[in-house]
Design an enzyme around this catalytic site. Structure first.
Site, PDB file in Angstrom:
ATOM      1  N   TYR A 291       0.795  -1.411  -0.008  1.00  0.00           N
ATOM      2  CA  TYR A 291      -0.047   0.009  -0.035  1.00  0.00           C
ATOM      3  C   TYR A 291       0.799   1.167  -0.021  1.00  0.00           C
ATOM      4  O   TYR A 291       0.243   2.440  -0.159  1.00  0.00           O
ATOM      5  CB  TYR A 291      -0.952  -0.056   1.194  1.00  0.00           C
ATOM      6  CG  TYR A 291      -2.071  -1.088   0.845  1.00  0.00           C
ATOM      7  CD1 TYR A 291      -1.787  -2.384   0.973  1.00  0.00           C
ATOM      8  CD2 TYR A 291      -3.169  -0.562   0.889  1.00  0.00           C
ATOM      9  CE1 TYR A 291      -2.759  -3.336   0.823  1.00  0.00           C
ATOM     10  CE2 TYR A 291      -4.487  -1.402   0.658  1.00  0.00           C
ATOM     11  CZ  TYR A 291      -3.973  -3.110   0.584  1.00  0.00           C
ATOM     12  OH  TYR A 291      -4.982  -3.801   0.571  1.00  0.00           O
TER      13      TYR A 291
ATOM     14  N   LYS B 254       3.687 -14.487   4.820  1.00  0.00           N
ATOM     15  CA  LYS B 254       4.026 -15.334   3.805  1.00  0.00           C
ATOM     16  C   LYS B 254       5.418 -15.333   3.519  1.00  0.00           C
ATOM     17  O   LYS B 254       6.231 -15.089   2.617  1.00  0.00           O
ATOM     18  CB  LYS B 254       3.415 -14.808   2.460  1.00  0.00           C
ATOM     19  CG  LYS B 254       3.578 -15.674   1.301  1.00  0.00           C
ATOM     20  CD  LYS B 254       2.398 -16.783   1.344  1.00  0.00           C
ATOM     21  CE  LYS B 254       2.713 -17.751   0.243  1.00  0.00           C
ATOM     22  NZ  LYS B 254       1.953 -18.887   0.156  1.00  0.00           N
TER      23      LYS B 254
ATOM     24  N   ASP C 293      -2.108 -18.453   3.552  1.00  0.00           N
ATOM     25  CA  ASP C 293      -3.238 -19.239   2.714  1.00  0.00           C
ATOM     26  C   ASP C 293      -3.650 -20.210   3.714  1.00  0.00           C
ATOM     27  O   ASP C 293      -4.819 -20.445   3.478  1.00  0.00           O
ATOM     28  CB  ASP C 293      -2.473 -19.822   1.592  1.00  0.00           C
ATOM     29  CG  ASP C 293      -1.051 -20.225   1.699  1.00  0.00           C
ATOM     30  OD1 ASP C 293      -0.524 -20.050   3.054  1.00  0.00           O
ATOM     31  OD2 ASP C 293      -0.480 -20.563   0.747  1.00  0.00           O
TER      32      ASP C 293
ATOM     33  N   ASP D 293      -6.072  -6.648   4.798  1.00  0.00           N
ATOM     34  CA  ASP D 293      -7.262  -6.435   4.167  1.00  0.00           C
ATOM     35  C   ASP D 293      -7.988  -7.140   3.450  1.00  0.00           C
ATOM     36  O   ASP D 293      -9.236  -7.416   3.740  1.00  0.00           O
ATOM     37  CB  ASP D 293      -6.832  -5.362   2.987  1.00  0.00           C
ATOM     38  CG  ASP D 293      -7.810  -4.583   2.046  1.00  0.00           C
ATOM     39  OD1 ASP D 293      -8.952  -4.986   2.557  1.00  0.00           O
ATOM     40  OD2 ASP D 293      -7.568  -4.128   0.962  1.00  0.00           O
TER      41      ASP D 293
END
Ligand code: ATP
Length: 343
Positions: A126, A173, A206, A230
Site C-alpha cells: 500500500y 508469507k 493461505d 485487508d
C-alpha cells in the site's frame, strides 16, 4: 463538555450509513458536536488533490473522526483516499473486531466467533510505489520496515494483555517473501517475548484463510501486514454475516478515525437499503475511545437487541427493512435501554 468529532459522510452508501450512525450516537446520549467534512471521489477529481487540506485540518484539530467509505477507482485514477489519510495522519493501527451477532443467520450460526484483526496500516504494497519499467512490465514495491512492524506488534500485544486475550497469531508469507515478511515475523517474535502470558503462534496466510473457514472459533487475535489484513478482514466479515456488520478503527498516537470495514458499495448506493450496523459499531468503538462508556454500552446493547428481535433487519442479513427502518428500531431500543442508575 461536548466532544468535537469530524464526521466524513463519504460517498456511495457512505452518506446513508453515516447519517444513521450519527443519529444513533445522539440518541445514545453522548455529548458530541459534529464537524461535517465533505470528501468524495467527485471532490477529489474536481480539486485534483489526493486529500483535500480541509479534511486533514479538521481531523488534526478534533483528533477523532467517524468516516463513511470513499470510492477508489479500480485500476486507474487517483490514489486511495483511505490509504492517503492513514499515511498522512500516521494512523498505523487498523483494528477490526469481528464478532458474531446473535440473530444474524450465517453458515456458522452455531459457532460463536470473537476474533480481532490488527492490520499494519501504513506500508506493505500500500506504499503505492508502482512503476511501469517498460511497456507491459510493472513492478510494485512491497515495503516492510522494522519500525512499523514493531509498533503494530507492540500495539496488538498490549491490547491483548489489557483485554485479557490469550493467543496471537502472526499471519505472513515468509516462506516466499523471506526478507520482507521475514522481517515482520522477527519483529513479532521480539515483541512476543515481552509478553510471556500471551500464547504466540505463526500461520502462513493461505493456511490462515483455510483454518479460519474451518475453525473460526479457535482464533483470538490476528496480527498481520497491510495487504493480508485487508483480505483476511473481508473473509472474517463473511464468517459473521458480511461486510454490513464489521466495524473498524484507524489508530495513531495523535488521532483516531473510526470506519466500517466495507467500501462504498456502489451496487446498492442510493437505494436506502445499506446496513448501517458496521458504522454504528464503529461509533461504539469511537465512544469507548472518547471515554463515553455508558453511551457506548447502551448503543451496543440497542443494536444487539434489534438483531435479537429480528423484525427490522436489512436485506444483506436476510431482512426486508430499509436503512431508516433499522435505524428507527435501534433508536427505539435505545429509548427502552435504561441508563446506569435508572430502573
Ligand atoms: P473497497 O475495496 O472499497 O473496500 P470492497 O471491494 O470491499 O470495497 P464493498 O464496497 O465493501 O466492496 O462491497 C462489497 C459487497 O458487500 C457489495 O456487494 C456490497 O453491496 C456489500 N456491502 C458492503 N457494505 C455493505 C453494507 N453496509 N450493507 C449492505 N451490503 C454491503
Amino acid at each position: 463538555m461536548a466532544h468535537r468529532v469530524t464526521l466524513i459522510p463519504g460517498d456511495g452508501i457512505g452518506p446513508e450509513v453515516s447519517e444513521a450512525a450519527a443519529m444513533a450516537v445522539m440518541a445514545a446520549g453522548a455529548p458530541i458536536e459534529w464537524e461535517r467534512v465533505e470528501l468524495s471521489a467527485r471532490i477529489i477529481e474536481e480539486t485534483r488533490q489526493e486529500l483535500p487540506e480541509w479534511v486533514l485540518e479538521s481531523l488534526r484539530r478534533t483528533r477523532v473522526g467517524l468516516k463513511g467509505p470513499v470510492t477508489t477507482p479500480v485500476g486507474e485514477g487517483f490514489q486511495s483516499v483511505n490509504v492517503a489519510l492513514r499515511k498522512q495522519l500516521d494512523l498505523y493501527v487498523n483494528f477490526r473486531p469481528v464478532r458474531s451477532i446473535p440473530g444474524v443467520r450465517t453458515r456458522y450460526s452455531d459457532t460463536f466467533i470473537d476474533l480481532v484483526i490488527f492490520r499494519e496500516n501504513t506500508e506493505d504494497l500500500y506504499a503505492g510505489l508502482e512503476h511501469e519499467v517498460v511497456r507491459d512490465v510493472v513492478t510494485s514495491l512491497k515495503v516492510i520496515t522494522r519500525a512499523a512492524s514493531l509498533r503494530i506488534a507492540r500495539y496488538a500485544f498490549q491490547w491483548a494483555q489489557r483485554n485479557r486475550r490469550k493467543r496471537i497469531h502472526a499471519v505472513h508469507k515468509a516462506n516466499i517473501m523471506k526478507l520482507g515478511d521475514g522481517l515482520f515475523l522477527r519483529c513479532c517474535r521480539e515483541v512476543a517475548r515481552e509478553f510471556p502470558d500471551i500464547e504466540y503462534r505463526e500461520l502462513i496466510v493461505d493456511n490462515a484463510a483455510m483454518q479460519m473457514v474451518l475453525r473460526p472459533e479457535t482464533f483470538d487475535v490476528l496480527l498481520m501486514p497491510n495487504l493480508y489484513g485487508d483480505i483476511v478482514s473481508d473473509l472474517a466479515a463473511g464468517l459473521v454475516g458480511g461486510l454490513g456488520l464489521v466495524p473498524g478503527a484507524n489508530l495513531g498516537d495523535d488521532c483516531a478515525v473510526f470506519e466500517a470495514v466495507h467500501g462504498s458499495a456502489p451496487d446498492i448506493a442510493g437505494k436506502g437499503i445499506a446496513n448501517p450496523t458496521a458504522l454504528m459499531l464503529s461509533a461504539v468503538l469511537m465512544l469507548e475511545h472518547l471515554g463515553e462508556t455508558e453511551a457506548a454500552r447502551r448503543l451496543r446493547y440497542a443494536i444487539e437487541r434489534t438483531y435479537a428481535e429480528g423484525a427490522h433487519l436489512t436485506p444483506d442479513v436476510g431482512g426486508t427493512a430499509t436503512t431508516a427502518q433499522f435505524t428507527d428500531a435501534v433508536i427505539r431500543n435505545l429509548e427502552k435501554t435504561p441508563r446506569v442508575g435508572e430502573s
